[in-house]
Design a protein around this motif. Structure first.
Motif, PDB file in Angstrom:
ATOM      1  N   ASN A 173      58.000  80.003 -64.727  1.00  0.00           N
ATOM      2  CA  ASN A 173      56.706  79.558 -65.246  1.00  0.00           C
ATOM      3  C   ASN A 173      55.578  80.244 -64.477  1.00  0.00           C
ATOM      4  O   ASN A 173      54.841  79.619 -63.725  1.00  0.00           O
ATOM      5  N   TYR A 195      53.920  70.453 -67.186  1.00  0.00           N
ATOM      6  CA  TYR A 195      53.498  71.357 -68.255  1.00  0.00           C
ATOM      7  C   TYR A 195      54.697  71.767 -69.108  1.00  0.00           C
ATOM      8  O   TYR A 195      54.655  71.683 -70.348  1.00  0.00           O
ATOM      9  N   ARG A 239      51.431  79.531 -57.873  1.00  0.00           N
ATOM     10  CA  ARG A 239      51.241  78.127 -57.490  1.00  0.00           C
ATOM     11  C   ARG A 239      49.923  77.941 -56.750  1.00  0.00           C
ATOM     12  O   ARG A 239      49.222  76.942 -56.948  1.00  0.00           O
ATOM     13  N   ARG A 275      47.087  77.662 -58.953  1.00  0.00           N
ATOM     14  CA  ARG A 275      47.058  76.332 -59.567  1.00  0.00           C
ATOM     15  C   ARG A 275      46.627  75.249 -58.583  1.00  0.00           C
ATOM     16  O   ARG A 275      46.644  74.073 -58.917  1.00  0.00           O
ATOM     17  N   ALA A 301      58.061  79.038 -59.949  1.00  0.00           N
ATOM     18  CA  ALA A 301      56.839  79.843 -60.081  1.00  0.00           C
ATOM     19  C   ALA A 301      56.604  80.513 -58.740  1.00  0.00           C
ATOM     20  O   ALA A 301      56.863  79.920 -57.687  1.00  0.00           O
ATOM     21  N   SER A 331      46.869  65.051 -61.259  1.00  0.00           N
ATOM     22  CA  SER A 331      46.944  66.054 -60.186  1.00  0.00           C
ATOM     23  C   SER A 331      45.627  66.127 -59.418  1.00  0.00           C
ATOM     24  O   SER A 331      45.190  67.190 -59.003  1.00  0.00           O
ATOM     25  N   LYS A 342      53.202  72.245 -58.033  1.00  0.00           N
ATOM     26  CA  LYS A 342      52.414  73.228 -58.780  1.00  0.00           C
ATOM     27  C   LYS A 342      53.268  74.308 -59.447  1.00  0.00           C
ATOM     28  O   LYS A 342      52.763  75.354 -59.829  1.00  0.00           O
ATOM     29  N   SER A 343      54.565  74.024 -59.628  1.00  0.00           N
ATOM     30  CA  SER A 343      55.402  74.967 -60.387  1.00  0.00           C
ATOM     31  C   SER A 343      55.217  74.746 -61.892  1.00  0.00           C
ATOM     32  O   SER A 343      55.576  75.608 -62.685  1.00  0.00           O
ATOM     33  N   GLY A 344      54.670  73.597 -62.266  1.00  0.00           N
ATOM     34  CA  GLY A 344      54.391  73.324 -63.674  1.00  0.00           C
ATOM     35  C   GLY A 344      55.443  72.471 -64.356  1.00  0.00           C
ATOM     36  O   GLY A 344      55.680  72.609 -65.562  1.00  0.00           O
ATOM     37  N   LYS A 345      56.073  71.581 -63.619  1.00  0.00           N
ATOM     38  CA  LYS A 345      57.125  70.721 -64.194  1.00  0.00           C
ATOM     39  C   LYS A 345      56.597  69.903 -65.369  1.00  0.00           C
ATOM     40  O   LYS A 345      57.221  69.864 -66.425  1.00  0.00           O
ATOM     41  N   ASP A 386      53.413  83.238 -71.394  1.00  0.00           N
ATOM     42  CA  ASP A 386      53.662  82.234 -72.430  1.00  0.00           C
ATOM     43  C   ASP A 386      54.799  82.619 -73.371  1.00  0.00           C
ATOM     44  O   ASP A 386      55.553  81.761 -73.824  1.00  0.00           O
TER      45      ASP A 386
END
Length: 196
Positions: A172, A21, A140, A143, A135, A62, A16-19, A176
């Motif tokens: 992350n 994304y 996390r 998310r 993140a 996910s 959930k670190s956003g790899k 943005d």
């Protein structure tokens, strides 16, 4: 025989670190026709799904479906890696198996072990940038992250915690503007000839 990309990014990070994304954003910045996202877990999940009569597509997203099988899949993958540490790296980068491997720039979105890093350093020594996606834990959790014993303290999740040096450490946490700026820095390190 290993495929021959012109440039390779290898991503690592906690659940959930956003790899994925960040990998998708990087791919969009470069060009979807030139840049492919390769997941080391894809051949693992594909073979696991075949061996256990599961829905492969659902194992890729996910969803709670993936979470239901995660622990058993990790154990199965650990056993495979004991037999051959580079097994999934070779499968995931084979153009005969993964069509994205035919593209000239790769983003490996899910390196999890020192052996993964070793493989890419040895195979693509002058074409490689390593990237750690980070993140904060509260982000996390927003998310959907919840610590699960046997998963979040397993080698597949923790083996690269003390790996260094990373070429890039990407924050992350939902900013943005900052994330976009960091991705632009990554794009700048790609040789101009690779972007044509």
């Amino acid at each position: 025989m290993a495929a021959s990309p012109e440039f390779v990014f290898v991503f690592s990070g906690k659940r959930k670190s956003g790899k994925d994304y960040v990998a998708n954003l990087l791919q969009q910045k470069i060009s979807e026709t030139k840049c492919g996202i390769l997941r080391l877990s894809s051949p693992l999940k594909k073979q696991y799904a075949l061996d256990h009569n599961l829905n492969y597509e659902k194992l890729l997203d996910s969803s709670s479906y993936k979470e239901k099988y995660r622990a058993a899949m990790i154990k199965w993958g650990e056993d495979k890696c004991e037999e051959d540490p580079y097994y999934f790296c070779r499968l995931a980068t084979s153009p005969h198996i993964i069509s994205e491997a035919e593209k000239s720039i790769w983003v490996i979105s899910d390196a999890r072990r020192p052996t993964h890093m070793d493989y890419f350093h040895k195979t693509y020594p002058n074409k490689l940038q390593t990237v750690r996606i980070v993140a904060d834990e509260d982000v996390r959790q927003q998310r959907g992250f919840q610590f699960v014993a046997g998963i979040d303290d397993a080698m597949s999740e923790c083996a690269l915690d003390n790996y260094h040096p990373w070429d890039f450490i990407i924050s992350n946490n939902g900013d943005d503007v900052k994330l976009n700026s960091q991705i632009e820095e990554m794009v700048k390190c790609i040789p101009s000839a690779c972007k044509l």
